[in-house]
Design a protein around this motif. Structure first.
Motif, PDB file in Angstrom:
ATOM      1  N   THR A  71      21.562 -79.820  73.158  1.00 20.05           N
ATOM      2  CA  THR A  71      21.535 -79.119  74.426  1.00 20.05           C
ATOM      3  C   THR A  71      22.461 -79.833  75.398  1.00 20.05           C
ATOM      4  O   THR A  71      22.662 -81.038  75.288  1.00 20.05           O
ATOM      5  CB  THR A  71      20.113 -79.028  75.028  1.00 20.05           C
ATOM      6  OG1 THR A  71      20.173 -78.268  76.243  1.00 20.05           O
ATOM      7  CG2 THR A  71      19.528 -80.397  75.316  1.00 20.05           C
ATOM      8  N   HIS A  72      23.035 -79.045  76.297  1.00 16.71           N
ATOM      9  CA  HIS A  72      23.850 -79.610  77.367  1.00 16.71           C
ATOM     10  C   HIS A  72      23.092 -79.553  78.693  1.00 16.71           C
ATOM     11  O   HIS A  72      23.636 -79.925  79.713  1.00 16.71           O
ATOM     12  CB  HIS A  72      25.164 -78.834  77.522  1.00 16.71           C
ATOM     13  CG  HIS A  72      26.092 -78.965  76.363  1.00 16.71           C
ATOM     14  ND1 HIS A  72      26.606 -80.169  75.930  1.00 16.71           N
ATOM     15  CD2 HIS A  72      26.615 -78.017  75.541  1.00 16.71           C
ATOM     16  CE1 HIS A  72      27.403 -79.962  74.897  1.00 16.71           C
ATOM     17  NE2 HIS A  72      27.428 -78.679  74.639  1.00 16.71           N
ATOM     18  N   GLU A  73      21.844 -79.066  78.664  1.00 20.05           N
ATOM     19  CA  GLU A  73      21.065 -78.912  79.892  1.00 20.05           C
ATOM     20  C   GLU A  73      20.526 -80.263  80.340  1.00 20.05           C
ATOM     21  O   GLU A  73      19.597 -80.813  79.757  1.00 20.05           O
ATOM     22  CB  GLU A  73      19.941 -77.914  79.699  1.00 20.05           C
ATOM     23  CG  GLU A  73      20.439 -76.494  79.526  1.00 20.05           C
ATOM     24  CD  GLU A  73      19.303 -75.505  79.396  1.00 20.05           C
ATOM     25  OE1 GLU A  73      18.484 -75.426  80.328  1.00 20.05           O
ATOM     26  OE2 GLU A  73      19.242 -74.836  78.358  1.00 20.05           O
ATOM     27  N   LEU A  74      21.105 -80.774  81.409  1.00 20.69           N
ATOM     28  CA  LEU A  74      20.761 -82.109  81.891  1.00 20.69           C
ATOM     29  C   LEU A  74      19.299 -82.208  82.321  1.00 20.69           C
ATOM     30  O   LEU A  74      18.641 -83.213  82.067  1.00 20.69           O
ATOM     31  CB  LEU A  74      21.692 -82.491  83.041  1.00 20.69           C
ATOM     32  CG  LEU A  74      23.182 -82.532  82.683  1.00 20.69           C
ATOM     33  CD1 LEU A  74      24.019 -82.781  83.929  1.00 20.69           C
ATOM     34  CD2 LEU A  74      23.458 -83.575  81.618  1.00 20.69           C
ATOM     35  N   SER A  75      18.776 -81.150  82.950  1.00 20.32           N
ATOM     36  CA  SER A  75      17.384 -81.204  83.406  1.00 20.32           C
ATOM     37  C   SER A  75      16.417 -81.260  82.223  1.00 20.32           C
ATOM     38  O   SER A  75      15.418 -81.976  82.266  1.00 20.32           O
ATOM     39  CB  SER A  75      17.058 -80.026  84.320  1.00 20.32           C
ATOM     40  OG  SER A  75      17.263 -78.807  83.652  1.00 20.32           O
ATOM     41  N   LYS A  76      16.710 -80.535  81.152  1.00 19.69           N
ATOM     42  CA  LYS A  76      15.854 -80.590  79.950  1.00 19.69           C
ATOM     43  C   LYS A  76      15.852 -81.992  79.349  1.00 19.69           C
ATOM     44  O   LYS A  76      14.815 -82.500  78.937  1.00 19.69           O
ATOM     45  CB  LYS A  76      16.330 -79.586  78.888  1.00 19.69           C
ATOM     46  CG  LYS A  76      15.872 -78.189  79.094  1.00 19.69           C
ATOM     47  CD  LYS A  76      16.259 -77.331  77.897  1.00 19.69           C
ATOM     48  CE  LYS A  76      15.789 -75.911  78.081  1.00 19.69           C
ATOM     49  NZ  LYS A  76      16.168 -75.052  76.951  1.00 19.69           N
ATOM     50  N   LEU A  77      17.025 -82.588  79.299  1.00 22.57           N
ATOM     51  CA  LEU A  77      17.126 -83.934  78.741  1.00 22.57           C
ATOM     52  C   LEU A  77      16.352 -84.935  79.601  1.00 22.57           C
ATOM     53  O   LEU A  77      15.613 -85.770  79.079  1.00 22.57           O
ATOM     54  CB  LEU A  77      18.600 -84.357  78.624  1.00 22.57           C
ATOM     55  CG  LEU A  77      19.408 -83.592  77.588  1.00 22.57           C
ATOM     56  CD1 LEU A  77      20.888 -83.883  77.740  1.00 22.57           C
ATOM     57  CD2 LEU A  77      18.933 -83.936  76.176  1.00 22.57           C
ATOM     58  N   TYR A  78      16.496 -84.835  80.897  1.00 25.18           N
ATOM     59  CA  TYR A  78      15.806 -85.754  81.802  1.00 25.18           C
ATOM     60  C   TYR A  78      14.291 -85.623  81.638  1.00 25.18           C
ATOM     61  O   TYR A  78      13.566 -86.621  81.627  1.00 25.18           O
ATOM     62  CB  TYR A  78      16.230 -85.486  83.245  1.00 25.18           C
ATOM     63  CG  TYR A  78      15.754 -86.531  84.212  1.00 25.18           C
ATOM     64  CD1 TYR A  78      16.382 -87.769  84.287  1.00 25.18           C
ATOM     65  CD2 TYR A  78      14.679 -86.291  85.061  1.00 25.18           C
ATOM     66  CE1 TYR A  78      15.952 -88.745  85.173  1.00 25.18           C
ATOM     67  CE2 TYR A  78      14.248 -87.256  85.955  1.00 25.18           C
ATOM     68  CZ  TYR A  78      14.886 -88.485  86.009  1.00 25.18           C
ATOM     69  OH  TYR A  78      14.455 -89.441  86.888  1.00 25.18           O
ATOM     70  N   LEU A  79      13.822 -84.396  81.491  1.00 28.70           N
ATOM     71  CA  LEU A  79      12.377 -84.170  81.350  1.00 28.70           C
ATOM     72  C   LEU A  79      11.828 -84.656  80.008  1.00 28.70           C
ATOM     73  O   LEU A  79      10.615 -84.826  79.873  1.00 28.70           O
ATOM     74  CB  LEU A  79      12.051 -82.694  81.572  1.00 28.70           C
ATOM     75  CG  LEU A  79      12.258 -82.204  83.006  1.00 28.70           C
ATOM     76  CD1 LEU A  79      12.064 -80.696  83.102  1.00 28.70           C
ATOM     77  CD2 LEU A  79      11.351 -82.944  83.978  1.00 28.70           C
ATOM     78  N   LEU A  80      12.699 -84.890  79.040  1.00 27.05           N
ATOM     79  CA  LEU A  80      12.252 -85.449  77.755  1.00 27.05           C
ATOM     80  C   LEU A  80      11.912 -86.939  77.860  1.00 27.05           C
ATOM     81  O   LEU A  80      11.270 -87.497  76.973  1.00 27.05           O
ATOM     82  CB  LEU A  80      13.312 -85.245  76.670  1.00 27.05           C
ATOM     83  CG  LEU A  80      13.489 -83.807  76.174  1.00 27.05           C
ATOM     84  CD1 LEU A  80      14.675 -83.726  75.209  1.00 27.05           C
ATOM     85  CD2 LEU A  80      12.224 -83.299  75.501  1.00 27.05           C
ATOM     86  N   LEU A  81      12.347 -87.567  78.958  1.00 26.71           N
ATOM     87  CA  LEU A  81      12.036 -88.987  79.172  1.00 26.71           C
ATOM     88  C   LEU A  81      10.603 -89.133  79.667  1.00 26.71           C
ATOM     89  O   LEU A  81      10.118 -88.304  80.442  1.00 26.71           O
ATOM     90  CB  LEU A  81      12.982 -89.591  80.208  1.00 26.71           C
ATOM     91  CG  LEU A  81      14.445 -89.679  79.826  1.00 26.71           C
ATOM     92  CD1 LEU A  81      15.285 -90.043  81.047  1.00 26.71           C
ATOM     93  CD2 LEU A  81      14.643 -90.692  78.719  1.00 26.71           C
ATOM     94  N   ASP A  82       9.938 -90.190  79.239  1.00 28.38           N
ATOM     95  CA  ASP A  82       8.611 -90.488  79.766  1.00 28.38           C
ATOM     96  C   ASP A  82       8.720 -90.751  81.262  1.00 28.38           C
ATOM     97  O   ASP A  82       9.750 -91.219  81.755  1.00 28.38           O
ATOM     98  CB  ASP A  82       8.013 -91.714  79.069  1.00 28.38           C
ATOM     99  CG  ASP A  82       7.688 -91.452  77.603  1.00 28.38           C
ATOM    100  OD1 ASP A  82       7.493 -90.273  77.242  1.00 28.38           O
ATOM    101  OD2 ASP A  82       7.640 -92.424  76.829  1.00 28.38           O
ATOM    102  N   LYS A  83       7.640 -90.494  81.965  1.00 22.39           N
ATOM    103  CA  LYS A  83       7.604 -90.649  83.422  1.00 22.39           C
ATOM    104  C   LYS A  83       8.026 -92.055  83.861  1.00 22.39           C
ATOM    105  O   LYS A  83       8.738 -92.205  84.852  1.00 22.39           O
ATOM    106  CB  LYS A  83       6.187 -90.330  83.917  1.00 22.39           C
ATOM    107  CG  LYS A  83       6.095 -90.160  85.390  1.00 22.39           C
ATOM    108  CD  LYS A  83       6.694 -88.839  85.802  1.00 22.39           C
ATOM    109  CE  LYS A  83       6.391 -88.560  87.265  1.00 22.39           C
ATOM    110  NZ  LYS A  83       7.228 -87.505  87.775  1.00 22.39           N
TER     111      LYS A  83
END
Length: 185
Positions: A71-83
């Motif tokens: 994916t190139h969706e930056l927001s999706k990638l960021y949300l895959l990170l733990d809090k």
């Protein structure tokens, strides 16, 4: 090892090395064009966005042990990170923005951060969420600016630097790879 094996089985370090290449390309273009950076804005922002994507994918792989997917969706990638990782990045990002605001105010800091000189400098009043929302499809927008309503959003470099700095905190042995970028951690 055959090159195809590297592509089929990337490691977090290999992803990091590739991110550094794109980050260095963006930095070199920006420095090379100086005050005329607007002349190469699409290539600069594409390289910054792709470096950020790869830094996020590297961090996801490092912390979760799994690849992030295609994916190139930056927001999706960021949300895959733990809090906890998001909070660390947020802290580093806010530190960079704070330093930049201080520098713009004319107060002298003992820092090697260099300020980019654009005419009509953009505001520094934005958050990670705003950058991710606004730049979510930056890679496509700056790769094909004639097909998309391209957004020239400058904050992506700060977020990229924050993620890079966090990766270096987790993997200090990789710091020398980022030296050409001349960032201060």
């Amino acid at each position: 090892m055959v090159i195809t094996e590297i592509y089929n089985k990337p490691t977090p370090e290999y992803i990091f090395d590739t991110a550094i290449e794109y980050d260095y390309a963006a930095t070199s273009l920006l420095k090379g064009f100086g005050n005329n950076g607007i002349m190469a804005m699409n290539p600069i922002l594409f390289n910054q966005a792709f470096a950020l994507e790869l830094y996020l994918k590297c961090l996801i792989f490092l912390t979760n042990g799994k690849k992030a997917g295609k994916t190139h969706e930056l927001s999706k990638l960021y949300l895959l990170l733990d809090k906890i990782h998001q909070e660390q990045i947020d802290s580093l990002f806010n530190k960079q923005i704070f330093i930049k605001r201080i520098k713009r105010s004319g107060v002298k800091l003992k820092s090697r951060w260099k300020e980019t000189k654009f005419k009509g400098k953009p505001s520094l009043n934005y958050t990670i969420e705003e950058i991710l929302t606004f730049s979510n499809f930056s890679i496509m927008e700056h790769r094909y600016p004639f097909d998309y309503a391209s957004k020239r959003y400058y904050g992506i470099g700060y977020l990229s630097n924050a993620v890079l700095e966090y990766i270096i905190q987790l993997k200090p042995e990789w710091k020398s790879k980022a030296e050409p970028l001349k960032l201060v951690f």
